[in-house]
Design a protein around this motif. Structure first.
Motif: not given
Length: 358
Positions: A153, A222, A225-226, A255
């Motif tokens: 991330s 999710s 985006e995360r 992503s």
């Protein structure tokens, strides 16, 4: 007349037997909990005594509620149509069936094969394309923990993150970290499918029409985006001496690599399906869908299986009759228990002694 054993001797003996030695008494007092309503189980509590007049209506209500729900779930599952075709052996040349591992590891052999899927029922869009693997234990503890969330991330954590759990796929040459690291990403599924339809027409003459497989939107929002960073790019991936599965585009951030996201959502069972893409087209009953498979993923080393699946979706997702059957079995069990309790109460009614307990 004095007692036979002596009154003076009897007094201390009986006292010591009742109270015990001082040290033992102190130890008992130390281990004894302080007096409280909780430790003595004296707090007020609800202690219902269930009677047949209460239990039988509840069982009947649950049974009458669960049976229609089970029938609805079962009907929804039956409206989902799917076609499954196992190709791991079909795509191996006959002269290599005795050495499947050698076939899949030989880069000079053409791995492309075509399989034909007969569509028994009309399938409405969207039609989902899955790949199914057998005897692949993604739930193995060592495998399932072989990744690093911080590295996926945040680009700042590529070198700073503690990626020792990713070994042996943690570092490339000279201690440079691998992004994404770990066995889960390293074993990425890399078979590819290309679909074309052969519609059934009058006179047996039909054309061939390519079906576009859309691979965007197959992951969870999710995850995009995360969990997987927009500024984290693959580095040193599959550059080691032992290549695992698929490769990643180093120009695209994680992503946008949705195939990786789907694969890294580890499965709980050794047989599982993962979404490959979707087709925005309707298929008629009797059509034939030609699937060109590039058979590259090595499941032969562990006697695993591979299959391609075409499936529609219903209100509850894919085809799965377990939920409907579970509701039906539970509802019928409740009705049977209610009937048995009713018969017991009719033949063995409660006495006044039982009624006083209420």
């Amino acid at each position: 007349m004095p007692p036979a054993n002596g009154g003076a001797a009897a007094g201390p003996s009986s006292g010591s037997g009742r109270d015990g030695p001082p040290a033992a008494t102190a130890a008992v007092k130390r281990n004894r909990p302080r007096y409280h309503a909780f430790t003595q189980q004296q707090l007020p509590a609800c202690k219902p005594i269930l009677s047949p007049n209460m239990v039988i209506p509840i069982l009947v209500f649950v049974g009458l509620l669960f049976i229609p729900i089970g029938l609805a779930c079962y009907a929804a599952s039956n409206k989902v149509f799917e076609v499954v075709y196992r190709y791991d052996t079909k795509c191996v040349p006959k002269n290599m069936l005795h050495n499947k591992v050698g076939y899949i590891q030989n880069a000079s052999i053409n791995k492309t094969c075509t399989i034909n899927l007969k569509i028994p029922n009309a399938m409405k869009r969207p039609i989902f394309v899955y790949y199914q693997l057998d005897r692949f234990y993604q739930n193995h503890r060592r495998y399932a923990t072989s990744f690093n969330i911080a590295q996926l991330s945040d680009p700042k954590e590529e070198a700073n993150a503690d990626i020792k759990d990713c070994k042996p796929e943690a570092y490339a040459g000279k201690g440079i970290p691998v992004v994404p690291c770990g066995l889960v990403a390293w074993s990425l599924f890399n078979d590819t499918y290309s679909l074309a339809r052969r519609p059934r027409r009058a006179g047996g003459i039909g054309g061939v029409e390519a079906l576009r497989v859309i691979k965007s939107g197959i992951s969870w929002r999710s995850e995009r985006e995360r969990l997987f960073g927009k500024h984290v790019y693959p580095k040193n991936f599959q550059n080691g001496s032992l290549v695992g599965g698929g490769r990643l585009d180093p120009r695209k951030p994680l992503s946008e690599q949705e195939e990786l996201m789907v694969w890294m959502r580890t499965a709980a069972m050794p047989r599982f399906r993962k979404l490959y893409g979707r087709v925005e087209a309707d298929l008629d009953a009797g059509e034939t869908v030609a699937v060109e498979v590039r058979n590259s993923y090595n499941t032969y080393s562990f006697d695993g299986g591979k299959a391609v699946v075409l499936s529609t979706a219903g209100p509850l997702g894919g085809r799965n009759a377990f939920l409907g059957r579970a509701y039906l079995v539970t509802g019928m069990a409740c009705l049977v228990l209610a009937l048995l309790l009713t018969l017991v109460c009719l033949f063995f009614p409660m006495t006044e002694e039982h009624l006083r307990l209420r």
